[in-house]
Design a protein around this motif. Sequence first.
Motif, PDB file in Angstrom:
ATOM      1  N   HIS A   6      20.146 -17.368   5.293  1.00  0.00           N
ATOM      2  CA  HIS A   6      20.212 -17.563   6.737  1.00  0.00           C
ATOM      3  C   HIS A   6      18.873 -18.123   7.200  1.00  0.00           C
ATOM      4  O   HIS A   6      18.063 -17.440   7.831  1.00  0.00           O
ATOM      5  N   VAL A   7      18.648 -19.396   6.854  1.00  0.00           N
ATOM      6  CA  VAL A   7      17.375 -20.038   7.194  1.00  0.00           C
ATOM      7  C   VAL A   7      17.572 -21.315   8.004  1.00  0.00           C
ATOM      8  O   VAL A   7      16.610 -21.854   8.558  1.00  0.00           O
ATOM      9  N   TYR A   8      18.785 -21.795   8.097  1.00  0.00           N
ATOM     10  CA  TYR A   8      19.059 -23.067   8.784  1.00  0.00           C
ATOM     11  C   TYR A   8      19.232 -22.813  10.279  1.00  0.00           C
ATOM     12  O   TYR A   8      19.925 -21.883  10.701  1.00  0.00           O
ATOM     13  N   HIS A   9      18.590 -23.641  11.087  1.00  0.00           N
ATOM     14  CA  HIS A   9      18.732 -23.559  12.542  1.00  0.00           C
ATOM     15  C   HIS A   9      19.602 -24.740  12.988  1.00  0.00           C
ATOM     16  O   HIS A   9      19.156 -25.885  13.002  1.00  0.00           O
ATOM     17  N   ALA A  10      20.819 -24.438  13.343  1.00  0.00           N
ATOM     18  CA  ALA A  10      21.789 -25.476  13.660  1.00  0.00           C
ATOM     19  C   ALA A  10      21.592 -25.998  15.079  1.00  0.00           C
ATOM     20  O   ALA A  10      21.354 -25.221  16.002  1.00  0.00           O
TER      21      ALA A  10
ATOM     22  N   ALA B  73      19.153 -17.880  12.888  1.00  0.00           N
ATOM     23  CA  ALA B  73      19.245 -18.769  11.731  1.00  0.00           C
ATOM     24  C   ALA B  73      20.508 -18.452  10.953  1.00  0.00           C
ATOM     25  O   ALA B  73      20.699 -17.331  10.480  1.00  0.00           O
ATOM     26  N   PHE B  74      21.370 -19.421  10.805  1.00  0.00           N
ATOM     27  CA  PHE B  74      22.616 -19.253  10.058  1.00  0.00           C
ATOM     28  C   PHE B  74      23.229 -20.632   9.838  1.00  0.00           C
ATOM     29  O   PHE B  74      22.782 -21.623  10.437  1.00  0.00           O
ATOM     30  N   VAL B  75      24.246 -20.694   8.990  1.00  0.00           N
ATOM     31  CA  VAL B  75      24.955 -21.945   8.731  1.00  0.00           C
ATOM     32  C   VAL B  75      26.301 -21.895   9.439  1.00  0.00           C
ATOM     33  O   VAL B  75      27.172 -21.108   9.052  1.00  0.00           O
TER      34      VAL B  75
END
Length: 428
Positions: free
Chosen positions: A305-309, A317-319
């Motif tokens: 949970h590192v992606y910032h959409a 941070a999540f996909v």
Amino acid sequence: MSQTADQGFESVFTLEATQLKYGIGAADELGWEAKRLGLRHVILVADPMLHQFGLIERIEGILAASGITFDRFEDIHVEPTIDSFARAAAFAEAHPCDGFIALGGGSTIDTAKVANLISTHGGAVIDYVNPPIGGGRKPPGPLRPLIALPTTSGSGSEATTVAVLDIPELKVKSGISHRYMRPTLAMVDPALARTTPAGVTASAGLDVICHAVESYISKPFNQRPKPASPDDRPPYQGSNPVADIWSLQAIEFGGKYLARAVADGEDYEARGTMMLGATMAGIGFGTAGVHIPHACAYPIAGLKHVYHAPGYSRNHAFVPHGFSVIVTSPAAFRYTYDAAPEKHIRAASLLRGHDIENPGPDSLPAALIDLMKAVGAPSGIAELGYTEADIPAIIDGALKQQRLLAGSPKPVDAGILETILRQSMRNW
């Protein structure tokens, strides 16, 4: 088909569709529809973000004017977890009602489904989660009425039998699926999607396209083993002539309208048609099923949970589900091409809006990649925070999704998944 039935293969498919009411102003008829279903006191499951647009207050006003009382639950997790579902179920058990109304995107509608399930038939959430992760318990009877008012154009949850959840301690996503979980009525009003941010529209719309393409090219229903009884026939039955109609139309809508819907939130034609496409894809894949991209998407969304959409909270941070699905779809459909070349080419043609010149295994992947670029999707798994060292963990999580992988038109094992994932690290 009778010959394959004699050989122990399936010869029957079913289509059980949610009732649908579509159009600008459809939401205004909620009170009438609720009363038609005999609802007097409901639980309104709503995305709290909708307060800022006055949508929750509008729906509550419609209910009140119709003499329908309600309790509101709005502890919605953007990508629901087993704990967030449990909180919703506990709320429903503590607030007796005769039906549910869900206002929001797929996370909200899925939350309402599970709250309905647990408060009606009891048990813990994990009891109903698909095996081998959960117990795979089947609800013994129907649930209470659920009216879904989607505010995004993506999940199709308003028309499906499934609720998707994250199980953080296992670092994997899974689902609960049964025909009784399908909403009673979907009220799809394009005006409700006007406020959706562009990034959310992009992710949700790519999910629509994956739903439709995966179901269209899934293993045909009559190539599956015949169930011991009708009760054992899975909700995801494989591609069939009726589901194909819904899926093909959703693919065409996605190719024609998704980029427009992302570019302009006031484009009612584009956003409204994408909402209708989401419901249509939900009917299609709710019968036929999805497979490789969705099986890979669950661990991709669950492990890190590192992606910032774009378009979502920068503090979370999540996909998003649509992005977790789309990143492996070019490679997955490149692999499945020779199982049904004509279907892959037709899907690519619908996305492009014209016949494909020099068609081949890359036609559908190329069409998808161009659409991903047009709507600002991540280029691949690497952009979501993964490296090739993470591939074994993703494979392990994907192999747990046997309910989905069973729908692939070609066999899938760890080696095939490794190839697909390596190709998907960067699609361009």
